[in-house]
Design an enzyme around this catalytic site. Structure first.
Site, PDB file in Angstrom:
ATOM      1  N   HIS A 468      54.107  74.686  64.702  1.00 35.72           N
ATOM      2  CA  HIS A 468      52.748  74.510  64.259  1.00 35.72           C
ATOM      3  C   HIS A 468      52.477  75.648  63.063  1.00 35.72           C
ATOM      4  O   HIS A 468      51.769  76.229  62.960  1.00 35.72           O
ATOM      5  CB  HIS A 468      51.618  74.637  65.207  1.00 35.72           C
ATOM      6  CG  HIS A 468      51.882  73.871  66.337  1.00 35.72           C
ATOM      7  ND1 HIS A 468      51.390  74.420  67.644  1.00 35.72           N
ATOM      8  CD2 HIS A 468      52.809  72.851  66.694  1.00 35.72           C
ATOM      9  CE1 HIS A 468      51.778  73.312  68.724  1.00 35.72           C
ATOM     10  NE2 HIS A 468      52.744  72.397  68.000  1.00 35.72           N
ATOM     11  N   ILE A 469      53.241  74.939  61.850  1.00 42.96           N
ATOM     12  CA  ILE A 469      53.311  76.041  60.624  1.00 42.96           C
ATOM     13  C   ILE A 469      51.706  75.805  59.953  1.00 42.96           C
ATOM     14  O   ILE A 469      51.122  74.756  59.704  1.00 42.96           O
ATOM     15  CB  ILE A 469      54.134  75.357  59.638  1.00 42.96           C
ATOM     16  CG1 ILE A 469      55.650  75.577  60.093  1.00 42.96           C
ATOM     17  CG2 ILE A 469      54.193  76.356  58.186  1.00 42.96           C
ATOM     18  CD1 ILE A 469      56.538  74.378  59.346  1.00 42.96           C
TER      19      ILE A 469
END
Length: 547
Positions: A468-469
């Site tokens: 989940h950048i």
């Protein structure tokens, strides 16, 4: 001679956020050109590639890898694209192709909770957002209605309108977990962009249990669906277009972008407004690489904060054998969770977290483990049946605070087109580690309620990465400590906007895609207003106030 490309709005990146921003702008009359570094993909071929692949646990296996648009792959081996500067490894995986990484997501489409946007004011950690939850609510709703989102109201995230559809049917295993934990932990349906009925011209989920790497019936909303909608509305897409330079004029307005084709032929694209909508790694890489005399440290980087405050969601986990047969593997892979530790006064001391249950079939994992243990014959059959039926796991989804030392920089290695690889500097701090430690008591309690045996905790020094950048392009009101303003506009360039999860100032505990989409729709609407076109919100307000 190369074609002269130009549009009112040029969008760099064709992931779910960029494609939906492009669609919103096109629907209001703007000409929109979308540039994608990677190739176009065919759903049927992807599904076939997954079915034929021997690497069923490698969710990147079905997706093409292009020398001109490389991306990081960590299974079965690190390909070296994302250079690790430490001190802790950051094993990101993402897809550089038309539609982006949401081709293989779990379709989690969570809202934040209101306090997530005020953790500095409330808990003296992290930073406050420059906008409120109420500012996001209508854009969350619009994103959910576009994507087809369903879920439970018991998540801590207020809503002014109901979900577009009812939750997907609860799998048997999750029902039993919910019943066994009732009274101690409320287990709720995950909020997902997955159809529980026909919606948006796509069918309902039929429980194939391969949400990752790809839903074979197209029940999940993906960037591929978003791109198809954008193109149908008239957005032009150029694939295999690797943008390597952003050009500005004497007034610091972006005037053009330059891209390479796979043969390294260079092309220049002009526009009135520009959206950078690659992810939180590729976007800062491009900005840092686009230097000029006026911006020697990169476009939009007078503050020196481009690439800084990288966040994700580290995970720890517990696997064990329940005292009843659950037979994980029927229905979606990640259908249920516990949300009671998302927020609270404890955030002054340690990271909040969500507890997520997997529903991935245990047959493959149990088979591989038994082979590694040297079990064979009748005992293999006995053990496989027991493990596949009884094994379950629960994991944490932990918040990471915005730390400037966690960042993306340009690496020393270069790809086939001569563009530097991104380099990541990353660590998991004491705040997050303390959250993981607090969750151990929850793990043990859950195992006890399920009659768990042979408890296997993950290594407390090793964190899985949820991909989940978040961060690296943070929005804020202070141009010296943020990259964009509260609308996603670059502080340094009045016609450059950024869409995606990179602009999020904090990560909270929830998958970041829905928030990224909501912010992208809000940015596109603001761009329309700034260009003199009545925005969606302005039109809605005018209609509501009409006699």
């Amino acid at each position: 001679m190369a074609e002269n490309l130009s549009a009112d709005v040029v969008v760099i990146g064709s992931g779910i956020c960029g494609a939906l921003a492009a669609l919103a702008l096109r629907k209001r009359g703007a000409s929109v050109l979308m540039l994608e570094a990677g190739p176009r993909m065919d759903r049927g071929r992807l599904v076939a590639a997954f079915r034929n692949s021997p690497r069923k646990s490698d969710w990147m296996a079905p997706y093409p890898y292009s020398p001109w648009a490389p991306h990081p792959v960590y299974k079965p081996d690190d390909n070296g694209y994302l250079m690790q500067a430490g001190p802790y490894p950051y094993p990101a995986e993402y897809i550089r192709a038309v539609g982006g990484t949401s081709w293989h997501w779990a379709a989690h489409a969570w809202r934040l909770v209101p306090n997530d946007l005020r953790i500095r004011s409330l808990y003296d950690v992290g930073v406050d957002w420059p906008i409120s939850y109420d500012d996001l609510d209508p854009w969350y709703q619009q994103a959910e209605e576009i994507m087809g989102v369903c879920g439970s109201d018991q998540t801590g995230s207020p809503r002014s309108k109901p979900f577009p559809m009812e939750p997907v049917a609860e799998p048997w295993a999750m029902r039993r977990i919910r019943e066994r934990l009732e009274g101690t932990y409320p287990v709720v349906a995950n909020t997902v962009a997955r159809n529980s009925r026909t919606y948006g011209g796509r069918p309902a989920c039929v429980g194939n249990n391969s949400c990752q790497p790809i839903c074979p019936v197209n029940a999940q909303y993906t960037g591929g669906v978003a791109v198809a909608g954008a193109e149908a509305a008239g957005v032009r897409l150029v694939e295999n277009a690797v943008v390597y330079r952003i050009e500005h004029d004497a007034r610091d307005r972006v005037s053009a972008v330059h891209y390479y084709d796979p043969d390294k032929g260079s092309h220049r694209v002009t526009g009135k407004q520009f959206i950078l909508a690659a992810n939180g790694i590729e976007s800062p890489k491009l900005l840092l690489f686009s230097t000029s005399d006026r911006f020697p440290n990169g476009i939009a980087n007078r503050s020196g904060t481009v690439g800084h405050k990288l966040m994700d969601h580290p995970s720890t986990s517990l696997a064990f054998y329940a005292d009843e047969e659950l037979w994980l593997g029927r229905g979606p892979q990640s259908p249920s969770s516990i949300n009671t530790m998302r927020d609270g006064e404890f955030r002054r001391r340690h990271s909040p977290y969500r507890l997520d249950f997997t529903n991935i079939s245990q047959v493959l994992g149990a088979t591989e483990a038994l082979i590694a243990e040297g079990v064979y014959g009748p005992e293999f059959d006995k053990q496989l049946r027991y493990r596949a039926a009884h094994q379950m796991s629960v994991k944490t989804v932990l918040e990471v605070l915005p730390d400037p030392t966690n960042r993306i920089t340009l690496g020393t290695k270069k790809d086939a087109l001569g563009i530097p690889h991104p380099q990541v500097h990353y660590n998991v701090d004491d705040y997050t580690r303390a959250g993981a430690k607090a969750a151990i008591a929850d793990f043990a309690r859950i195992a006890g309620l399920m009659g768990g045996t042979q408890l296997r905790y993950s290594d407390p020094e090793h964190f899985a990465n949820n991909q989940h950048i978040t961060g690296t392009l943070s929005m804020g009101t202070d141009p010296t400590d943020s990259v964009t303003d509260p609308w996603g506009r670059a502080h340094d360039h009045e016609n450059l906007f950024m869409c995606g999860t990179g602009v999020m100032p904090t990560s909270a505990t929830m998958n970041s895609t829905l928030t990224g989409v909501a912010l992208a729709l809000r940015t596109a609407d603001h761009m329309l207003g700034a260009a003199g076109v009545p925005s969606d919100m302005q039109a809605a307000q005018a209609e509501a106030s009409a006699p």
